[in-house]
Design a protein around this motif. Structure first.
Motif, short mmCIF file in Angstrom:
data_model
loop_
_atom_site.label_atom_id
_atom_site.label_comp_id
_atom_site.label_asym_id
_atom_site.label_seq_id
_atom_site.Cartn_x
_atom_site.Cartn_y
_atom_site.Cartn_z
N SER A 98 35.06 32.13 47.31
CA SER A 98 36.45 31.86 46.96
C SER A 98 37.26 33.14 47.03
CB SER A 98 36.55 31.27 45.56
OG SER A 98 37.90 31.17 45.13
N ILE A 99 38.53 33.01 47.39
CA ILE A 99 39.43 34.17 47.37
C ILE A 99 40.66 33.84 46.52
CG2 ILE A 99 38.69 35.21 49.55
CD1 ILE A 99 41.04 33.82 50.91
N ASP A 100 40.47 32.94 45.58
CA ASP A 100 41.54 32.55 44.67
C ASP A 100 41.47 33.43 43.42
OD1 ASP A 100 43.48 31.33 43.20
OD2 ASP A 100 42.29 29.56 42.68
N PHE A 101 42.36 34.41 43.33
CA PHE A 101 42.36 35.34 42.20
C PHE A 101 43.59 35.09 41.32
CE2 PHE A 101 40.62 38.07 45.75
CZ PHE A 101 39.32 37.67 45.54
N SER A 102 43.50 34.10 40.46
CA SER A 102 44.59 33.82 39.53
C SER A 102 44.47 34.72 38.33
CB SER A 102 44.55 32.36 39.09
OG SER A 102 43.36 32.11 38.36
N ASP A 103 45.53 34.76 37.52
CA ASP A 103 45.49 35.59 36.31
C ASP A 103 44.47 35.09 35.31
OD1 ASP A 103 47.39 37.25 37.29
OD2 ASP A 103 49.07 36.32 36.24
N GLY A 104 44.04 33.82 35.48
CA GLY A 104 43.03 33.28 34.58
C GLY A 104 41.61 33.57 35.03
N ASP A 105 41.49 34.33 36.11
CA ASP A 105 40.18 34.69 36.64
C ASP A 105 39.36 35.40 35.57
OD1 ASP A 105 38.07 36.00 38.02
OD2 ASP A 105 39.26 36.00 39.85
N PRO A 106 38.11 34.99 35.37
CA PRO A 106 37.27 35.66 34.36
C PRO A 106 37.13 37.15 34.58
CG PRO A 106 36.25 33.61 35.06
CD PRO A 106 37.43 33.84 35.97
N THR A 148 25.43 49.91 39.93
CA THR A 148 26.83 49.54 39.70
C THR A 148 27.25 48.41 40.64
OG1 THR A 148 27.40 51.77 38.95
CG2 THR A 148 29.21 50.39 39.72
N ILE A 149 26.83 48.49 41.90
CA ILE A 149 27.11 47.42 42.87
C ILE A 149 26.50 46.12 42.38
CG2 ILE A 149 26.61 46.56 45.19
CD1 ILE A 149 28.75 48.71 45.15
N ARG A 150 25.27 46.18 41.89
CA ARG A 150 24.57 44.97 41.44
C ARG A 150 25.34 44.32 40.28
NH1 ARG A 150 19.96 47.29 40.54
NH2 ARG A 150 19.48 47.28 42.75
N GLU A 151 25.85 45.13 39.35
CA GLU A 151 26.60 44.57 38.22
C GLU A 151 27.91 43.95 38.68
OE1 GLU A 151 26.29 45.15 34.13
OE2 GLU A 151 26.14 47.31 34.52
N ALA A 152 28.58 44.61 39.62
CA ALA A 152 29.84 44.07 40.13
C ALA A 152 29.61 42.75 40.86
CB ALA A 152 30.49 45.09 41.07
N LEU A 153 28.55 42.69 41.66
CA LEU A 153 28.24 41.46 42.38
C LEU A 153 27.86 40.34 41.42
CD1 LEU A 153 26.21 42.79 45.46
CD2 LEU A 153 28.60 42.05 45.39
N ARG A 154 27.13 40.70 40.37
CA ARG A 154 26.73 39.68 39.39
C ARG A 154 27.97 39.09 38.72
NH1 ARG A 154 23.67 42.67 36.52
NH2 ARG A 154 21.72 42.16 37.54
N ALA A 155 28.93 39.94 38.39
CA ALA A 155 30.17 39.47 37.77
C ALA A 155 30.96 38.58 38.71
CB ALA A 155 31.01 40.67 37.33
N LEU A 156 31.04 38.98 39.97
CA LEU A 156 31.76 38.18 40.97
C LEU A 156 31.09 36.83 41.18
CD1 LEU A 156 32.49 41.03 43.52
CD2 LEU A 156 34.24 39.68 42.35
N GLU A 157 29.77 36.81 41.13
CA GLU A 157 29.05 35.56 41.31
C GLU A 157 29.29 34.64 40.12
OE1 GLU A 157 24.61 33.84 42.42
OE2 GLU A 157 24.86 35.95 41.91
N LEU A 158 29.23 35.18 38.92
CA LEU A 158 29.45 34.37 37.73
C LEU A 158 30.89 33.88 37.64
CD1 LEU A 158 27.33 36.37 35.16
CD2 LEU A 158 26.77 34.18 36.21
N ALA A 159 31.81 34.62 38.27
CA ALA A 159 33.21 34.20 38.31
C ALA A 159 33.44 33.19 39.43
CB ALA A 159 34.11 35.42 38.51
N ILE A 183 33.21 33.59 42.67
CA ILE A 183 33.91 34.17 43.81
C ILE A 183 32.95 34.39 44.97
CG2 ILE A 183 35.11 36.25 44.62
CD1 ILE A 183 36.40 36.37 41.82
N ILE A 184 31.71 34.74 44.65
CA ILE A 184 30.68 34.87 45.68
C ILE A 184 29.48 34.04 45.26
CG2 ILE A 184 31.44 37.19 46.34
CD1 ILE A 184 29.08 38.32 44.77
#
Length: 225
Positions: free
Chosen positions: A71-79, A45-56, A58-59
């Motif tokens: 990045s720590i910019d979390f706009s409403d348009g964030d994927p 589950t951690i791996r999937e969350a990190l993968r999503a954050l990377e593709l967004a 953010i990391i």
């Protein structure tokens, strides 16, 4: 807790830690094991969350160094807001593995001469597209669409359309493109050829077997299993 809920929940917890200053811009994140212990969840589950954050974006993962806050910019348009309304990639493959081998079985029974002709045209174009990720990915989707239409089951075809909507999401597309290289495109092409030949030969066992193998191969490459 379902896998989807855990997956989305962990991304939100990591983001919250960033907002609160626990994880700061440029900081290296704890290891998967440490995060799994912190959030009381599985490393998968951690791996999937990190993968999503990377593709967004953010990391970012740096080979041999770890994973860092980009990045720590979390706009409403964030994927990530789109992810909350979608399933995880691993769940997409669970659905595809449940449906597509059976579609191959039905296609082996029901594919018409015209269907086989469409498969042949798709494969010819796919062979020429090896090396062109965007074009190859389009033809890959076309092949799997033909698998659904050749099965002659409108209800199952509608299920496939739902799955394909998820596959068209930005993050899924990014994940697929990142997993592709010439060697893998050649392998996927050959697996598609094997599926087509089994359908043409009316070999149900081989068609279902090769479809399952193909999906497991793509899953392993995309999810780095």
């Amino acid at each position: 807790m379902t896998q989807k809920k855990a997956f989305v929940e962990i991304t939100e917890k990591i983001k919250r830690n960033m907002i609160e200053g626990k994880y700061q811009l440029g900081m290296r994140l704890p290891s998967e094991r440490a995060l799994a212990e912190e959030f009381q969840t599985s490393r998968a589950t951690i791996r999937e969350a990190l993968r999503a954050l990377e593709l967004a974006d953010i990391i970012e993962s740096r080979v041999g160094q770890g994973t860092f806050i980009k990045s720590i910019d979390f706009s409403d348009g964030d994927p990530l807001y789109e992810i909350a309304n979608q399933t995880s990639p691993s769940e997409v493959f669970e659905a595809r593995l449940a449906i597509e081998p059976y579609l191959a079985k039905l296609a082996t029974r029901n594919a018409t001469r015209e269907d086989l002709h469409l498969f042949e045209n798709c494969l010819q174009k796919a062979k020429l597209a090896i090396g062109n990720i965007k074009e190859f990915e389009k033809l890959d989707a076309e092949f799997h669409h033909l698998l659904a239409t050749s099965a002659k089951s409108s209800l199952l075809e509608s299920f496939v359309e739902v799955i394909n909507k998820v596959r068209m999401e930005k993050l899924w597309g990014t994940l697929k493109v990142r997993s592709l290289n010439v060697e893998r495109m050649e392998n996927y092409y050959l697996q598609h050829v094997a599926i087509y030949e089994a359908i043409k030969d009316r070999d149900i066992h081989k068609a279902t077997e090769m479809t399952t193998l193909h999906l497991k191969t793509v899953r392993a490459n995309m999810l780095e299993e």
